[in-house]
Enzyme design. Sequence first.
Site, mmCIF file in Angstrom:
data_model
loop_
_atom_site.group_PDB
_atom_site.id
_atom_site.type_symbol
_atom_site.label_atom_id
_atom_site.label_comp_id
_atom_site.label_asym_id
_atom_site.label_seq_id
_atom_site.Cartn_x
_atom_site.Cartn_y
_atom_site.Cartn_z
ATOM 1 N N ARG A 1 6.751 7.927 -5.516
ATOM 2 C CA ARG A 1 5.338 7.695 -5.223
ATOM 3 C C ARG A 1 4.702 7.056 -6.451
ATOM 4 N NH1 ARG A 1 3.112 13.363 -3.289
ATOM 5 N NH2 ARG A 1 1.125 12.254 -3.149
ATOM 6 N N HIS A 2 3.487 6.561 -6.259
ATOM 7 C CA HIS A 2 2.702 6.098 -7.387
ATOM 8 C C HIS A 2 2.492 7.284 -8.331
ATOM 9 C CE1 HIS A 2 -0.409 8.481 -5.487
ATOM 10 N NE2 HIS A 2 0.023 7.947 -4.353
ATOM 11 N N ASN B 1 -6.101 11.982 -6.040
ATOM 12 C CA ASN B 1 -5.148 13.089 -5.925
ATOM 13 C C ASN B 1 -5.723 14.316 -6.622
ATOM 14 O OD1 ASN B 1 -2.214 11.033 -6.416
ATOM 15 N ND2 ASN B 1 -2.952 11.914 -4.507
ATOM 16 N N ARG C 1 -2.897 2.003 -6.898
ATOM 17 C CA ARG C 1 -2.132 3.006 -7.624
ATOM 18 C C ARG C 1 -0.633 2.721 -7.703
ATOM 19 N NH1 ARG C 1 -4.302 4.769 -2.851
ATOM 20 N NH2 ARG C 1 -3.207 6.218 -1.451
ATOM 21 N N GLU D 1 -0.382 3.359 2.302
ATOM 22 C CA GLU D 1 -0.397 4.738 2.791
ATOM 23 C C GLU D 1 -0.965 4.790 4.216
ATOM 24 O OE1 GLU D 1 1.015 7.209 2.992
ATOM 25 O OE2 GLU D 1 0.264 8.938 1.897
ATOM 26 N N HIS E 1 3.882 5.825 -1.174
ATOM 27 C CA HIS E 1 2.930 6.917 -0.995
ATOM 28 C C HIS E 1 3.599 8.068 -0.251
ATOM 29 C CE1 HIS E 1 -0.343 4.046 -2.021
ATOM 30 N NE2 HIS E 1 0.463 3.186 -1.438
#
Lengths: 457, 470
Positions: B257-258, B264, B307, B327, B392
């Site tokens: 993932r980023h 987040n 991101r 995402e 994502h």
Amino acid sequence: MEPVQLEPRRRRRCDSPASVPQFCNSPTMLVMVGLPARGKTYISKKLTRYLNWIGVPTKVFNVGQYRRQAVTTYKNFEFFKPDNEEAMKIRKACASAALKDVATYFSKEQGQVAVFDATNTTRERRAIILSFANERGYKVFFVESICEDPEIIAENIKQVKFGSPDYADRDCEEAMVDFIQRIDCYRASYMPIDDEKDRNLSYIKIFDVGSRYLVNRVQDHIQSRIVYYLMNIHVTPRSIYLSRHGESELNLLGRIGGDSGLSPRGQKYANALATFITNQNINDLKVWTSHMKRTIQTAETLAVPYEQWKALNEIDAGVCEEMTYEEIQEHFPEEFALRDQDKYRYRYPKGESYEDLVQRLEPVIMELERQENVLVVCHQAVMRCLLAYFLDKPAGELPYLRCPLHTVLKLTPVAYGCKVESFYLNVEAVNTHRDRPGNVDVSRNPQEALQTVPDHV
Amino acid sequence: VHGPRELHQNPLRKIWMPRTSNGLPQRPITQRRVCMTNCPTLIVTVGLPARGKTYISKKLTRYLNWIGVPTKVFNVGQYRRECVKIYKSFEFFRPDNEEGLKIRRQCATTALNDVREYLSVEGGQVAVFDATNTTRERRATIMKFAEQNGFKVFFVESVCEDPDVIAENIVQVKLDSPDYIHTDTEEAVEDFMKRIKCYESSYQPLDENLDKELSYIKVIDVGRRYLVNRVLDHIQSRIVYYLMNIHITPRSIYLSRHGESDLNIKGRIGGDSGLSDRGREYAMKLRKYIQEQNIKELKVWTSQMKRTIQTAESLGVPYEQWKALNEIDAGMCEEMMYEEIQKNFPVEFALRDQDKYRYRYPKGESYEDLVQRLEPVIMELERQENVLVICHQAVMRCLLAYFLDKTADELPYLQCPLHTVLKLTPVAYGCKVESIYLGVDSVNTHRNRPENVMAQRSTEDALQTVPAHF
């Protein structure tokens, strides 16, 4: 010695702002192979149309056209006799001229794929092409069409040869006789791609208009896509009907997007569409809609089974969903101007662009190619994208194609292209077409921005 | 022409369906499913032992199930192992071993019966009949069976005479087979080679002329060349496309993932925020990890969200952006915390817990939509070699489910924590996974299915499994 492909040099760094990686490695030459009347030009043009539509700059180089420019008047098949030295010289020169233009297309015009449309029936000719490509770092992919069905060939000749400039002054019977002799000129020296000798080449052999394929050494993504496309197209006569949903409640209010139902006039259109479809007496019609209420309501009226495709949903206008153009101008004047500057590539904030739409619609196009008679009930931007594919419209024109409400477009493949018939079903509707205004500058005033907005309630 | 039926939008999937005259919503006419044929399809493998039939069968099945076509493999060798508990030697496969032939024929018949059960009764769409099927006689039996039951038949023949490929094949998958579990390597190889010989004399490959009415693909030399005959429909076309894109060159796929993002940290979903400080730290650690791995010609892919691109930027290598890797679109719930979703859309929140795979956010997407969107990514991943995909949570779950053959129910709950790289390496018939946590703290974004998924549940019940955030 068999021709060997060198490893192509990497030419450009992949730096794609587009919605899909461009796979921009070496340029690719698609080289057609086959006797006359085997569908080479049909395939060349169709493939080129598809590749351009998905965003791969592609161009056809038809050696016959070069020949027609060199030898302005075509007399008869004798030109193609293998012992006609004068003609051989001219034909070789034409092939060279075409190759030279291919090089220019790649190096100066940002072309990605060049389709070299000629018979290329001898190993010698193909070796020249391979050598040309190797020297410059182009990939080569051969497309050979093999067919011995006399009916298909005769139909082919009728469809595209009679209309050719070569036979403009001749009657059909004469033309047919001459063309058959022309084919015979090539037959003796025809060396099909050989599965043994040419095992290191990349190619697809198409047998009998697609009943069988032989695919050898697919090198990369674009070749894989080309093979997939070629394996899905067919020549069975059929028609594709494109229509928008009936006028919707939001259409009446001049609002874009959303998921509203049909207005009373929209429902009336749905009824008219049902009558129209019945009267067309279409064999085995498939009906496709989007997942949005207004297309489904339209299809429901037809009282036939239909399939819902999410991929056919209207363009997502993101933060501008359900706004009027006046409201967009008020809240997002800069966005509004940017859209007018490049309507194809402009992406709504948190939404989509026409360019994204094309990507999304590619599986729909692929399945349309596989199918026969289909009615697609969709939306304005979506219909523009589909229409641009069938009518070979470039990205600059696509977002401004006219797709008014309450009008069915019937597309029928004919010769190398598509015949379009437009049927307005006589139910009034608002106009939803907004032309590009004169001033697209961010500094423009609201009046200039809203100059071309169509009327609404 | 009568009036249209009233439409009702299914609250979970957000799909408009007509109500029937008795007021109940009707089963949808058709959603766009991959397999639009009414007939189920029987894929029949053909080829000598160690030609990759089972490899192709399993991989194809995994792909078809992932894109939503219920598919199952029926491996006749397994039926044989159930019938003949202990494998002695290649002699079982000798063409003059009448006892052996009887058992093998019986096993094939039993397998076909199970195929019929799966396709006609259990709702399967595609059955893969994995056996050598090297004689015309056997294939004729199968075709007759298919015709009687209304199944379409598509043959997949694998032809290969490269001794290196065959030897590698035997090492990878045969030595660990139950047949050879008590045999040492040299003996096993010797026995297997003799086994292959038993089939060779009676092998009748699909013939260009004799079999020109059949639908099939011949895969020659592990994909160097293909012969494709009479593709009948959409699903066969997709199968051919897939088979033409897969390869067996060793490589690894890295999924990450980023780095942790600002949203987040706040416990908010979706959006397009940048990396937090810890997220940036992760990006640097990722760069170091990738360099240490010394990967040959690594391709790096990101989504078009800030991101993932910021994460890739730290690597200092070229990367490609795919919109398809964005995402999942949470529609009206974008940038909300779970607490806010519960407050503003409690029914939606409950519906999602009821069927997380099929649930579509209002004006957004479902995991099911995501899989459709990601199919071209998977296809290109199959074509490529070493790739790092920076994406994502929901997207990574979908990709992971494809590689690890997870079901639609498991998919939305797969653990894909931040700051952890998953290294996937194809091995034998499946995928080895290595999980590498790069030692940078982050929030947890994984929300388990709570116990109570009813719409009338209390707020406390709904938020029971929400992970901590600032």
